[in-house]
Scaffold this motif. Structure first.
Motif, PDB file in Angstrom:
ATOM      1  N   LEU A   7      47.513  62.739  10.061  1.00  0.00           N
ATOM      2  CA  LEU A   7      48.510  63.796  10.212  1.00  0.00           C
ATOM      3  C   LEU A   7      48.122  64.766  11.325  1.00  0.00           C
ATOM      4  N   ALA A   8      46.815  65.086  11.400  1.00  0.00           N
ATOM      5  CA  ALA A   8      46.352  65.991  12.459  1.00  0.00           C
ATOM      6  C   ALA A   8      46.599  65.383  13.835  1.00  0.00           C
ATOM      7  N   LEU A   9      46.344  64.086  13.958  1.00  0.00           N
ATOM      8  CA  LEU A   9      46.589  63.406  15.242  1.00  0.00           C
ATOM      9  C   LEU A   9      48.075  63.387  15.567  1.00  0.00           C
ATOM     10  N   LEU A  10      48.913  63.182  14.555  1.00  0.00           N
ATOM     11  CA  LEU A  10      50.364  63.189  14.784  1.00  0.00           C
ATOM     12  C   LEU A  10      50.846  64.574  15.216  1.00  0.00           C
ATOM     13  N   GLU A  11      50.265  65.635  14.625  1.00  0.00           N
ATOM     14  CA  GLU A  11      50.625  66.993  15.023  1.00  0.00           C
ATOM     15  C   GLU A  11      50.266  67.236  16.492  1.00  0.00           C
ATOM     16  N   LEU A  12      49.072  66.769  16.865  1.00  0.00           N
ATOM     17  CA  LEU A  12      48.651  66.941  18.261  1.00  0.00           C
ATOM     18  C   LEU A  12      49.500  66.089  19.189  1.00  0.00           C
ATOM     19  N   LEU A  13      49.849  64.878  18.748  1.00  0.00           N
ATOM     20  CA  LEU A  13      50.686  64.003  19.570  1.00  0.00           C
ATOM     21  C   LEU A  13      52.083  64.607  19.774  1.00  0.00           C
ATOM     22  N   SER A  14      52.617  65.217  18.723  1.00  0.00           N
ATOM     23  CA  SER A  14      53.931  65.862  18.830  1.00  0.00           C
ATOM     24  C   SER A  14      53.899  66.998  19.849  1.00  0.00           C
ATOM     25  N   ARG A  15      52.829  67.779  19.803  1.00  0.00           N
ATOM     26  CA  ARG A  15      52.708  68.881  20.770  1.00  0.00           C
ATOM     27  C   ARG A  15      52.534  68.336  22.182  1.00  0.00           C
ATOM     28  N   ALA A  16      51.756  67.246  22.324  1.00  0.00           N
ATOM     29  CA  ALA A  16      51.546  66.671  23.657  1.00  0.00           C
ATOM     30  C   ALA A  16      52.852  66.133  24.232  1.00  0.00           C
ATOM     31  N   ARG A  17      53.706  65.540  23.409  1.00  0.00           N
ATOM     32  CA  ARG A  17      54.989  65.036  23.892  1.00  0.00           C
ATOM     33  C   ARG A  17      55.877  66.180  24.362  1.00  0.00           C
ATOM     34  N   THR A  18      55.861  67.276  23.613  1.00  0.00           N
ATOM     35  CA  THR A  18      56.678  68.430  24.005  1.00  0.00           C
ATOM     36  C   THR A  18      56.199  68.997  25.333  1.00  0.00           C
ATOM     37  N   PRO A  71      47.065  71.380  16.169  1.00  0.00           N
ATOM     38  CA  PRO A  71      47.476  72.578  16.946  1.00  0.00           C
ATOM     39  C   PRO A  71      47.770  73.771  16.040  1.00  0.00           C
ATOM     40  N   THR A  72      48.153  73.504  14.797  1.00  0.00           N
ATOM     41  CA  THR A  72      48.426  74.614  13.887  1.00  0.00           C
ATOM     42  C   THR A  72      47.145  75.356  13.540  1.00  0.00           C
ATOM     43  N   GLU A  73      46.042  74.630  13.441  1.00  0.00           N
ATOM     44  CA  GLU A  73      44.758  75.261  13.133  1.00  0.00           C
ATOM     45  C   GLU A  73      44.152  75.942  14.361  1.00  0.00           C
ATOM     46  N   ALA A 113      54.481  67.408  27.624  1.00  0.00           N
ATOM     47  CA  ALA A 113      54.707  66.429  28.696  1.00  0.00           C
ATOM     48  C   ALA A 113      56.153  66.476  29.168  1.00  0.00           C
ATOM     49  N   LYS A 114      57.094  66.655  28.222  1.00  0.00           N
ATOM     50  CA  LYS A 114      58.504  66.734  28.583  1.00  0.00           C
ATOM     51  C   LYS A 114      58.768  67.999  29.398  1.00  0.00           C
ATOM     52  N   ASP A 115      58.159  69.129  28.994  1.00  0.00           N
ATOM     53  CA  ASP A 115      58.386  70.381  29.723  1.00  0.00           C
ATOM     54  C   ASP A 115      57.744  70.344  31.097  1.00  0.00           C
ATOM     55  N   GLY A 116      56.560  69.772  31.213  1.00  0.00           N
ATOM     56  CA  GLY A 116      55.845  69.741  32.490  1.00  0.00           C
ATOM     57  C   GLY A 116      56.084  68.502  33.294  1.00  0.00           C
ATOM     58  N   LYS A 117      56.953  67.598  32.786  1.00  0.00           N
ATOM     59  CA  LYS A 117      57.253  66.340  33.462  1.00  0.00           C
ATOM     60  C   LYS A 117      55.985  65.565  33.801  1.00  0.00           C
ATOM     61  N   LYS A 118      55.126  65.432  32.779  1.00  0.00           N
ATOM     62  CA  LYS A 118      53.889  64.653  32.917  1.00  0.00           C
ATOM     63  C   LYS A 118      53.914  63.528  31.902  1.00  0.00           C
ATOM     64  N   SER A 119      52.946  62.607  32.055  1.00  0.00           N
ATOM     65  CA  SER A 119      52.865  61.526  31.072  1.00  0.00           C
ATOM     66  C   SER A 119      52.247  62.051  29.780  1.00  0.00           C
ATOM     67  N   CYS A 120      52.732  61.496  28.674  1.00  0.00           N
ATOM     68  CA  CYS A 120      52.245  61.945  27.363  1.00  0.00           C
ATOM     69  C   CYS A 120      50.756  61.655  27.186  1.00  0.00           C
ATOM     70  N   CYS A 121      50.302  60.509  27.705  1.00  0.00           N
ATOM     71  CA  CYS A 121      48.886  60.128  27.534  1.00  0.00           C
ATOM     72  C   CYS A 121      47.960  61.093  28.265  1.00  0.00           C
ATOM     73  N   SER A 122      48.356  61.502  29.484  1.00  0.00           N
ATOM     74  CA  SER A 122      47.498  62.415  30.239  1.00  0.00           C
ATOM     75  C   SER A 122      47.424  63.779  29.565  1.00  0.00           C
ATOM     76  N   VAL A 123      48.563  64.241  29.040  1.00  0.00           N
ATOM     77  CA  VAL A 123      48.571  65.530  28.346  1.00  0.00           C
ATOM     78  C   VAL A 123      47.732  65.457  27.077  1.00  0.00           C
ATOM     79  N   LEU A 124      47.860  64.337  26.323  1.00  0.00           N
ATOM     80  CA  LEU A 124      47.091  64.165  25.093  1.00  0.00           C
ATOM     81  C   LEU A 124      45.593  64.101  25.386  1.00  0.00           C
ATOM     82  N   ASN A 152      40.312  66.835  25.382  1.00  0.00           N
ATOM     83  CA  ASN A 152      39.152  67.323  26.128  1.00  0.00           C
ATOM     84  C   ASN A 152      38.966  68.820  25.948  1.00  0.00           C
ATOM     85  N   ARG A 153      40.086  69.554  25.915  1.00  0.00           N
ATOM     86  CA  ARG A 153      40.000  70.998  25.702  1.00  0.00           C
ATOM     87  C   ARG A 153      39.436  71.325  24.324  1.00  0.00           C
ATOM     88  N   ARG A 154      39.836  70.524  23.325  1.00  0.00           N
ATOM     89  CA  ARG A 154      39.454  70.827  21.948  1.00  0.00           C
ATOM     90  C   ARG A 154      38.030  70.384  21.611  1.00  0.00           C
TER      91      ARG A 154
END
Length: 469
Positions: free
Chosen positions: A420-431, A178-180, A433-444, A449-451
């Motif tokens: 590390l890139a996957l962990l960065e994306l996973l961290s963003r997906a968890r954030t 996500p940083t890139e 998912a928490k804000d949108g009250k969705k599952s982390c897997c669906s957000v990830l 798919n977007r990328r």
């Protein structure tokens, strides 16, 4: 035993009687053993404990089975093949045959016109010629692609694979992190596949090519590749410089003409042997120069073993009979035999003049040749011990195992960078998912798919439909 008496008989009747008598002598149970002289030379005759073995020993055994004679072997006393001195006396195995000390001479005995005048010789059991051996470094020549010589072919293939994998990793990290690439729907991706390969190509030239990675994962992959490139270039230029210095006095020798036209490498053959006599009596100007050089420098060797030893030490080419040199090359992997073979000649069995054994031996040799037995013996005693060792002696190029640590470091760096890139994306997906009250897997999944195209296109299509509505 000598058969000179049969040779002096005249007329067909006497000859038939002689052959019948000799045949009867051969097959009688109380027949006298044939005395056979030979000489030690690998692989024709070699010691095995108190016994002898080798090509010629097996040949004698096969001939005795076919003709039904008994024999007793002994080594020639003066360890020579046979040449005539200034007073007309013969030494070596030929001398023993002429003096009646032996009935046959079975060895790598060259059939020559001079010998044929004093002894009878059978049809050849082996064809050969004159060649030379020398160290492989002296036989190699400058390649058109000498710039590639610091690394072996396998190493270059490994470098190409490393280049492709690194470019692909830079591309994946640029897409995943996500940083890139923070907003795939609105931002343009900097690290396209083409730019990723251009970026690592710039690192190989120590120039670099922007833009540079911003994420930790991208910087890690970039740093590992730069380290790999710097160390690789250091190995390349170090080995290239070493090869330039080692080849500063390099002489490439492929033929007898090359041998005659240079004065850097010494060369010689066995003193007073048939090979030396060939060069001495030749009218060819190239061969005459070779003989004159050997005479001037007294570069003859006393035996073949000495010639092989000097060739292994380097800066010496040993000239000898090609079939014997083939065995040397098969055993000593640092040596190579010239492709050019001159003065084709043959090995034969010698017997006293007029010996009726010659005809029977000739027929037996032809039968062994036609049945493939001679080929089998050749393969048996000329087996190479250099199989699998050629790659270790072809050049001084760096092999893949020399750079194993460097390739492992690069592979580990690429794996950690992608993780590390996957962990960065996973961290963003968890954030998210928490804000949108969705599952982390669906957000990830949606983020991936977007990328990687499909999600981005569907999102753009939904936005355009909403604006139309």
């Amino acid at each position: 035993m000598s058969f000179l008496g049969c040779g002096n008989m005249k007329g067909s009747t006497s000859l038939v009687l002689c052959v019948v008598a000799v045949t009867a002598w051969l097959f009688t149970s109380d027949a006298k053993e044939l005395s056979i002289t030979t000489i030690k030379q690998d692989p024709y005759t070699m010691s095995k404990g108190s016994e002898l073995e080798g090509y010629c020993i097996d040949l004698i055994s096969e001939l005795s089975k076919k003709l039904g004679f008994k024999y007793k072997l002994h080594l020639v006393k003066d360890n020579r093949y046979g040449s005539m001195d200034s007073s007309g006396n013969w030494n070596g195995m030929i001398g023993e045959i002429i003096r009646g000390e032996a009935d046959l001479a079975v060895a790598s005995l060259t059939l020559t016109a001079v010998r044929e005048q004093f002894v009878d010789m059978t049809t050849p059991f082996m064809q050969t010629g004159i060649g030379f051996i020398l160290h492989k470094d002296l036989a190699s020549e400058e390649s058109t692609f000498s710039l590639l010589s610091p690394f072996s072919t396998d190493t270059w293939v490994g470098i190409l694979i490393a280049f492709l994998l690194t470019g692909l990793c830079i591309f994946l990290v640029g897409r995943i992190s996500p940083t890139e690439w923070a907003e795939p729907d609105v931002e343009e991706h900097s690290f396209t596949l083409l730019h990723s390969f251009w970026y690592i190509t710039g690192a190989l030239t120590l120039q670099g090519a922007g833009p540079h990675p911003k994420a930790l994962s991208g910087r890690l992959v970039s740093a590992i590749w730069w380290l790999f490139a710097v160390m690789l270039l250091a190995c390349y230029f170090g080995n290239f410089n070493s090869m330039l210095h080692s080849n500063s006095k390099h002489v490439s020798i492929k033929s007898f003409e090359d041998l005659a036209n240079q004065d850097v490498i010494n060369y010689g053959t066995v003193d007073a042997g048939s090979t030396m006599l060939f060069f001495k009596n030749s009218n060819n100007p190239v061969y005459r120069r070779i003989y004159q050089n050997m005479e001037r420098k007294k570069s003859y060797v006393s035996n073949m073993e000495e010639g092989i030893r000097r060739a292994q030490e380097g800066n010496f080419a040993f000239i000898g009979e090609a079939v014997s040199l083939d065995l040397t090359v098969a055993r000593y992997c640092k040596l190579i035999r010239s492709q050019e073979v001159i003065a084709m000649r043959a090995y034969s069995i010698a017997a006293p003049l007029g010996s009726p054994l010659v005809k029977n031996l000739t027929m037996a040799i032809l039968q062994l040749s036609e049945s493939g037995e001679l080929t089998y013996l050749r393969d048996k005693w000329w087996a190479s011990s250099c199989v699998g060792a050629d790659a270790d002696h072809t050049s001084e190029a760096l092999q893949p195992h020399h750079l194993r640590g460097l390739f492992l470091l690069l592979g580990l760096g690429l794996a950690v960078g992608v993780l590390l890139a996957l962990l960065e994306l996973l961290s963003r997906a968890r954030t998210q998912a928490k804000d949108g009250k969705k599952s982390c897997c669906s957000v990830l999944t949606a983020e991936l798919n977007r990328r990687f195209g499909s999600g981005g296109e569907s999102a753009e299509q939904d936005n355009s439909d909403k604006s139309k509505a």
